[in-house]
Design an enzyme around this catalytic site. Sequence first.
Site, PDB file in Angstrom:
ATOM      1  CB  SER A 169      -1.497 -18.753  23.925  1.00  0.00           C
ATOM      2  OG  SER A 169      -1.766 -19.779  22.998  1.00  0.00           O
ATOM      3  CG  HIS A 180       7.210 -38.468  24.865  1.00  0.00           C
ATOM      4  ND1 HIS A 180       7.520 -39.799  24.696  1.00  0.00           N
ATOM      5  CD2 HIS A 180       8.338 -37.781  24.542  1.00  0.00           C
ATOM      6  CE1 HIS A 180       8.780 -39.908  24.277  1.00  0.00           C
ATOM      7  NE2 HIS A 180       9.294 -38.703  24.191  1.00  0.00           N
TER       8      HIS A 180
END
EC number: 1.1.1.86
Length: 343
Positions: free
Chosen positions: A56, A112
């Site tokens: 990453s 979410h």
Amino acid sequence: MSDELTTTVYYDEDADVSTINDETVAVLGYGSQGHAHALNLHESGVDVIVGLRQDSSSWADAEDAGLRVETPDVAAGEADRVVMLVPDTIQPAVYEAIEDELDAGDTLQFAHGFNIHYGQIEPPEDVDVTMVAPKSPGHLVRRTYERGEGTPGLIAVYQDATGNAKQESLAYAKGIGCTRAGVIETSFQEEVETDLFGEQAVLCGGVTEMVKAGFETLVDAGYAPEMAYFECLNELKLIVDLMYEGGHMGMWNSVSDTAEYGGLTRGEEVIDREGMEKILEEVQNGEFAREWINENQANRPAYKQYRDAEQNHQIEAVGENLRELFAWGEDADAETTEAPADD
């Protein structure tokens, strides 16, 4: 008409960060929301590990900020609370990599509810499943926290295996600054369905299509594209800011009588309520979710076509040229680069 709230709102006095101070929190992702959650929690005294892929690009950024970084499985294995802040589309794969690290009594938390509500992630019954969702981009969650303020947020409990899920969710919300502004209690279903509908019918889909249609109507009638841009797109921010600060009446009270009368008498002509109801139905019955899941599995062919069409629309070129000529363009372009996708 009653002005009483139909939902419960919680503030700082309703939450205690010390409730989760004995936990280790794994924040999976270090993009828009991830970096804000991790840094705010860290500065609130919570033990935080950031979970990222070894390759990453955000790994060094998180370490430079003073945070411990591990791969998602290692972070989840050491954590009592695993917070999914990677994009919805990759959450199922990330969950598959960390699900064996969840122990009874742990918490799996989301910002979410898409993957829980539509069955893409099915957690074990002995863990808490919760949501803490700031209603703001991550850079504002961070910026307001640093100023001693906060952004409004939501909490929801999908599964309460420990009996402590709600209070710990409030503690987390306080840790990232949301209870300073106010936190609304909702459900996973309500959050997902209202969020998707709002994005599609109003905030992202409805507004952009209305702006493009207005721009095209004026240009097709022979008006200068630059004038069409100012009238249909640039001034939109001014109106939305007035609505944000004072509601519809705050806006109507600030514009001219001519603008108010024209808006009140003509505005409904551009609204397709049957279309809105169809959008909501497709959200509620899962049709949109299935379409989006299939689109991702097929490597997003339609998505790419739609994005290309947006990029090549005349309004984009006109706007880019105008933003280079006016000082407000620099601020607007800078703002759009502050919230990278979660990594």
